[in-house]
Every structure is written in C-alpha cells, then in structure tokens.
Write an enzyme that holds these catalytic residues in place. Sequence first.
Site, PDB file in Angstrom:
ATOM      1  N   TYR A 270      33.520 -35.921 -22.521  1.00  0.00           N
ATOM      2  CA  TYR A 270      32.699 -34.632 -23.604  1.00  0.00           C
ATOM      3  C   TYR A 270      34.406 -33.913 -24.360  1.00  0.00           C
ATOM      4  CZ  TYR A 270      28.299 -35.630 -21.340  1.00  0.00           C
ATOM      5  OH  TYR A 270      26.831 -36.116 -21.358  1.00  0.00           O
TER       6      TYR A 270
ATOM      7  N   ASP B 103      37.620 -38.481 -18.915  1.00  0.00           N
ATOM      8  CA  ASP B 103      36.945 -37.597 -19.434  1.00  0.00           C
ATOM      9  C   ASP B 103      35.917 -38.146 -20.141  1.00  0.00           C
ATOM     10  OD1 ASP B 103      35.381 -35.114 -19.067  1.00  0.00           O
ATOM     11  OD2 ASP B 103      36.858 -34.688 -21.186  1.00  0.00           O
TER      12      ASP B 103
ATOM     13  N   SER C 104      33.157 -38.200 -15.352  1.00  0.00           N
ATOM     14  CA  SER C 104      32.195 -36.427 -15.795  1.00  0.00           C
ATOM     15  C   SER C 104      31.305 -35.936 -14.982  1.00  0.00           C
ATOM     16  CB  SER C 104      32.010 -37.922 -16.745  1.00  0.00           C
ATOM     17  OG  SER C 104      30.964 -36.588 -18.191  1.00  0.00           O
ATOM     18  N   ASN C 105      31.220 -34.806 -15.325  1.00  0.00           N
ATOM     19  CA  ASN C 105      30.825 -33.730 -15.501  1.00  0.00           C
ATOM     20  C   ASN C 105      29.259 -33.943 -15.529  1.00  0.00           C
ATOM     21  OD1 ASN C 105      32.402 -32.358 -13.780  1.00  0.00           O
ATOM     22  ND2 ASN C 105      33.120 -30.871 -14.806  1.00  0.00           N
TER      23      ASN C 105
ATOM     24  N   ARG D 116      29.085 -24.782 -26.156  1.00  0.00           N
ATOM     25  CA  ARG D 116      30.439 -25.351 -25.291  1.00  0.00           C
ATOM     26  C   ARG D 116      30.806 -24.070 -24.532  1.00  0.00           C
ATOM     27  NH1 ARG D 116      31.926 -30.023 -22.552  1.00  0.00           N
ATOM     28  NH2 ARG D 116      34.353 -30.233 -23.211  1.00  0.00           N
TER      29      ARG D 116
END
Length: 223
Positions: free
Chosen positions: A13, A11, A117-118, A42
């Site tokens: 972030y 991942d 990742s998103n 966030r």
Amino acid sequence: MEPTIQAFVFDVYGTLFDVHSVKAACDEQFPGKGDQISQTWRTKQLEYFFIRQISGRYEDFSVVTRDALRYALAAADVTASSDVEDALIATYAELSPYEEVEDVLKQLRDTQTVVLSNGTADMLEQLIANASFTELFDELVSIDGVKQFKPSPAAYMSWFKTTDLKRDEVLFMSSNGWDIIGAKNFGFRTAWINRDGKPFETMDVRPDAVYDDLTEILEWRTS
C-alpha cells in the site's frame, strides 16, 4: 564484497499501489469531499494499526481499514449506508498500481519476488489478482499469520523464517518511512521509494537507497 540480493520484498500500500486512487470513488459518493475522505482514511488507517499494535488489541487490516473509513466519513460530516460503506471498502481490492510497477516486476522474474504486507491474505490476493500481477510474485505474505503489524520485528520474521537467506541478501522496498526503519532495524537492505519528495524520518536508521519510484531498484539485480 557486499552480499548479492537474492530476494526483492515489497510493501504493497503506497509502494506498489496508490492508496489515494480511492479518491474517485469517494468523490462519486460524496462530491467535493473525495480528497478529504481519502487523506483522512489513510491517516487513520495507519494510526489505528499502530494503536492496536502498541496496546495489544490486534484486529486484522480489513477491520482497521473499515474503522478508519468510518472515522473519515464522520470527519467529513457525511453519513454512508452499509451499501455505500461496502462499496468504498471494495475499492481497496481495485487500487491503481503505479505506472512503472508491472514493467519492473517483469524484469525481476529471474529473482525471488515477495509481497510482505499488513494487509490480510484475502485483501492481498484480490488486489494482486485484479491488477493481473499474480504470476509476477513468488509469494504473497500477510502478517496476519503472526498478528504483528509491521514495523514489529515479528512481522518481518514471519516471512524471513521460511527462507535460508541471510538478512542482508534481502532488499525490502517501501514508500513508508516507518516500514523502512522497521526493515532496516531487522537487518534487511532497504530502498525507500520516496514518491512524494518528502524528507526521511528524523531517526538514527537510514535506508540503503532512496528512489523516486521502483525503476531504479533494478540496479540491485545480479548480472
């Protein structure tokens, strides 16, 4: 005999990069409110992509990130011009990597290393390039190709379907408990990077390993 790990999947972030390194830029624009804006930004970023995933209203991570910033600014009772908003969004391409990340990635160069990742492809490419990490990864994979955010099984499959690996030959690493749950449920081996010393989520899915940072994942390398 347990299977050997053939791919290290990260991942981004909060795992490789500190999302709260935006605080300084927020403080510069809005003195004394940087921490509040960073924390809310966030929190809302996560909430908004979960809401979009569940409600079937997908927008990519760049849209989610901007929407979350706008909420954070409103919650801090400040107003930003379009130029200031763009400047704050730009900080997502310049997040600070955690101090051990470069060394760990260099020690994994004889093993497949992947980002999953998103974030959008553009966001990931800029961030990784600005940190001079491009040559340290074999692949940068965005879920935008399938428009299904992690922890949806389709998000993990978006990369896995391109491999000839078994699921338990993959070690997936994240600092986000929900991401670890998703990856473990998918069948990956998992390492939760618990940078903040928090308890794990109270669910019936547990990580295979828990570390304070990424350094100890090196014990998963084959000799």
